[in-house]
Design a protein around this motif. Structure first.
Motif, PDB file in Angstrom:
ATOM      1  N   ALA A 181       0.831  -1.210   0.000  1.00 32.44           N
ATOM      2  CA  ALA A 181       0.000   0.000   0.000  1.00 32.44           C
ATOM      3  C   ALA A 181       0.865   1.259   0.000  1.00 32.44           C
ATOM      4  O   ALA A 181       0.573   2.230  -0.714  1.00 32.44           O
ATOM      5  N   ARG A 185       0.932   4.126  -3.048  1.00 32.90           N
ATOM      6  CA  ARG A 185       0.651   5.548  -2.815  1.00 32.90           C
ATOM      7  C   ARG A 185       1.838   6.421  -3.200  1.00 32.90           C
ATOM      8  O   ARG A 185       1.661   7.524  -3.739  1.00 32.90           O
ATOM      9  N   SER A 211      -4.206  -6.542   2.129  1.00 37.02           N
ATOM     10  CA  SER A 211      -3.800  -5.254   2.690  1.00 37.02           C
ATOM     11  C   SER A 211      -3.676  -4.134   1.659  1.00 37.02           C
ATOM     12  O   SER A 211      -3.755  -2.960   2.014  1.00 37.02           O
ATOM     13  N   ALA A 212      -3.481  -4.480   0.400  1.00 31.81           N
ATOM     14  CA  ALA A 212      -3.318  -3.437  -0.626  1.00 31.81           C
ATOM     15  C   ALA A 212      -4.643  -2.873  -1.121  1.00 31.81           C
ATOM     16  O   ALA A 212      -4.641  -1.892  -1.871  1.00 31.81           O
ATOM     17  N   ALA A 215      -5.408   1.034  -1.111  1.00 31.03           N
ATOM     18  CA  ALA A 215      -4.521   1.757  -2.028  1.00 31.03           C
ATOM     19  C   ALA A 215      -4.846   1.443  -3.481  1.00 31.03           C
ATOM     20  O   ALA A 215      -4.756   2.312  -4.357  1.00 31.03           O
TER      21      ALA A 215
END
Length: 323
Positions: A181, A185, A211-212, A215
């Motif tokens: 992430a 970004r 988790s990504a 983003a």
């Protein structure tokens, strides 16, 4: 953007792509690969297998093919297939630079690939890719960007990439590791002459590693095409290795664990292309059933419980042996 070609495709599988990491070289970390490929992994054997997969994928509606300089001879195999099929002009071809393949067509090399995101490596590998794929290359991605990658801050490199973009090549990046992430970004903030440099992002996302997602949603909202890799978690979500919850949901749908795992990714509103890493045509056909899997809220809730902490997931991935 070459991915506009996919918008005109009508097959349900047009947003599933085929990645050639598992068949472009004799060694890889996918579980079950020994059984998938067998002992004969000569260049010509894997070339023939790759062409068979590409034939099957195209016939079944797949229109994005993904290779890399470090995937052994994947670019060469794909280039050969494209030359044999000059009438095929509706596919999107993506490759990556930043890793150099060093295993010399063996499965037991001490080091299979070496990472370098410097300008010299870019210049060398861009020329190598051009020699093989020429004008058929649509997308060139920086391979496995992490937050500390010099590719995020190297202005000379950015200028080179912007020059390639001006000449018609779409520029993207892929990510790996527990801080995907942050890398995404940071890459979204890279500009050249006030314009965003990157038009695509390729990241790991699957039932175990999510988790990504925020983003990737931001990238999608910024206009990037999102490509998802490792939707099968390098085989950890395939039938023989799948968690019980995934097995149960697959049984309820009467389809394979792989189809359910990839369907979970396809349903994300930001997912533009989801890669299959199939090593056999049977696996590919099973993967493509993901396009017709319908999951209800209760099933999604059970699958959501499979998520691991990113650090745990990536530590386990790093321990997978090269087969």
């Amino acid at each position: 953007m070459p991915f506009a070609r996919l918008a005109t495709a009508t097959t349900p599988t047009c947003h599933i792509g085929l990645g050639l990491a598992a068949v472009g070289r004799p060694g890889y970390i996918n579980l079950g690969r020994d059984e998938d490929l067998g002992p004969n992994r000569s260049v010509e054997t894997l070339r023939a297998r790759t062409h068979e997969l590409l034939d099957a994928a195209y016939f079944q509606g797949v229109r994005y093919f993904d290779v890399a300089r470090s995937y052994g001879r994947s670019e060469e195999f794909l280039a050969d297939w494209l030359k044999k099929n000059p009438q095929i002009d509706d596919v999107v071809v993506g490759s990556k630079w930043g890793y150099t393949y060093t295993a010399d067509w063996t499965t037991d090399a001490e080091q299979h690939e070496v990472k370098d995101h410097g300008v010299r490596t870019y210049d060398r590998q861009r020329a190598e890719t051009a020699d093989l794929l020429g004008e058929r290359l649509d997308l060139y991605q920086i391979h496995s960007v992490t937050p500390e990658s010099p590719a995020l801050t190297d202005k000379e490199l950015h200028a080179r990439l912007a020059e390639a973009a001006a000449q018609g090549t779409t520029i993207g990046f892929s990510t790996s590791g527990p801080s995907q992430a942050d890398a995404i970004r940071a890459a979204l903030a890279v500009t050249v002459d006030g314009e965003p440099l990157f038009r695509t992002v390729q990241s790991t996302y699957n039932a175990l590693e999510t988790s990504a997602a925020p983003a990737l949603a931001e990238a999608h909202d910024a206009g990037l095409t999102v490509i998802v890799k490792e939707g099968m978690a390098n085989g950890r979500l395939a039938g023989p290795h799948a968690p019980d919850a995934l097995r149960a949901v697959a049984e309820e749908t009467s389809l394979g664990c792989d189809a359910v795992a990839l369907a979970l990714v396809l349903r994300q509103p930001w997912a533009g292309v989801v890669l299959s890493g199939a090593a056999t045509t049977a696996q590919l056909s099973s993967n493509l059933h993901a396009a017709v899997v319908d999951l209800d809220d209760e099933q999604l809730s059970r699958l959501a419980a499979l998520v691991e902490e990113p650090q745990v997931y990536w530590e386990r991935r790093g321990q997978l042996p090269w087969h």
